[in-house]
Design an enzyme around this catalytic site. Structure first.
Site, short mmCIF file in Angstrom:
data_model
loop_
_atom_site.label_atom_id
_atom_site.label_comp_id
_atom_site.label_asym_id
_atom_site.label_seq_id
_atom_site.Cartn_x
_atom_site.Cartn_y
_atom_site.Cartn_z
N CYS A 87 -80.95 -1.98 63.70
CA CYS A 87 -81.11 -1.11 62.53
C CYS A 87 -81.69 -1.91 61.36
O CYS A 87 -82.87 -2.26 61.40
CB CYS A 87 -79.77 -0.46 62.19
SG CYS A 87 -79.92 0.97 61.05
N HIS A 204 -77.60 1.79 67.38
CA HIS A 204 -76.51 0.81 67.30
C HIS A 204 -75.78 0.68 68.64
O HIS A 204 -74.82 1.42 68.91
CB HIS A 204 -75.50 1.22 66.23
CG HIS A 204 -75.99 1.06 64.83
ND1 HIS A 204 -75.75 -0.08 64.09
CD2 HIS A 204 -76.71 1.89 64.04
CE1 HIS A 204 -76.29 0.06 62.89
NE2 HIS A 204 -76.89 1.23 62.83
N GLU A 206 -73.70 -1.62 69.49
CA GLU A 206 -72.35 -2.13 69.25
C GLU A 206 -71.36 -1.01 68.92
O GLU A 206 -70.15 -1.20 69.03
CB GLU A 206 -72.36 -3.19 68.14
CG GLU A 206 -72.43 -2.66 66.71
CD GLU A 206 -73.80 -2.21 66.26
OE1 GLU A 206 -73.97 -1.90 65.06
OE2 GLU A 206 -74.73 -2.15 67.10
#
EC number: 6.3.5.3
Length: 230
Positions: A87, A204, A206
């Site tokens: 990002c 994302h 994660e």
């Protein structure tokens, strides 16, 4: 695997990445402050996390690209250390010229925060070897400036050199304008450097790397890197 997360004023996904790295690798990453140019010499992976580095003043990632730590990141990239920008990290990598192109305002000029579907365009990378070719995965996005743009020669090079890693798609894997959340060129969601050791992506991984978060589609990215570098 030894890893580090670069922390800027305004980073807000640094701890998310750190938790995922520690969980996957069994070793906590170094949390490296942006003002320190001297990164550890034994790093296998450097992550530039999401967030709003320096409040996104000037342009997203523009100020962070000139941080002292980024000189160390460039030196590490030259040595072949794996670099992952997520990002805002993708924006920083483009502003640092470690990746080509730029991230502009979303097509509708609004911040977008929702899950999207991505098609894995290549598994010939240390980041995606754990996925299947053309696999459709679900990851969250949260950005205002995720509209990837590049000139025609860059677009052709990315395509010809198999450096487009993820594209926005629908749940069935079809790449359509409707499935494109931000107007990104050719539905591009993530790209590689010429060396194939630097990856930038807007979604994302994660945030969907643990069943407790509602999914694990992002976990394979971190496992792929660990297995490639261990």
């Amino acid at each position: 695997m030894n890893s580090a997360v670069i922390v800027f004023p305004g980073s807000n996904c640094d701890r998310d990445v750190a938790v995922t790295l520690a969980d996957v690798t069994g070793r906590a990453p170094v949390m490296h402050w942006h003002g320190d140019p001297d990164l550890p010499d034994d790093l296998d992976l450097i992550v530039i996390p999401g967030g709003f580095s320096h409040g996104d003043y000037l342009r997203c990632g523009a100020m962070a690209a000139h941080a002292a730590a980024m000189a160390g990141v460039r030196r590490a990239a030259d040595r072949g250390v794996a670099i992952l920008g997520i990002c805002n990290g993708f924006q920083v990598l483009c502003e640092s010229h470690l990746l080509p192109g730029a991230l502009m305002r979303n097509r509708d000029l609004r911040f977008i925060c929702r899950d999207v579907h991505l098609r894995v365009e290549t598994t010939d990378t240390m980041f995606t070897a754990g996925y299947a070719p053309a696999q459709v995965i679900r990851l969250p996005i949260a950005h205002h400036d995720g509209n990837y743009v590049a000139d025609l020669p860059t677009q052709c090079a990315l395509e010809d050199e198999d450096r487009i890693v993820f594209r926005y798609c629908d749940a069935g894997g079809k790449v359509t304008e409707t499935a494109n959340p931000n107007g990104s060129l050719d539905n591009i969601a993530g790209i590689l450097s010429e060396s194939r050791t630097v990856l930038g992506l807007m979604p994302h991984p994660e945030r969907l790397a643990d069943p407790r978060l509602g999914g694990t589609d992002g976990r394979a990215l971190f496992v792929s890197v660990m297995e490639a570098l261990s």
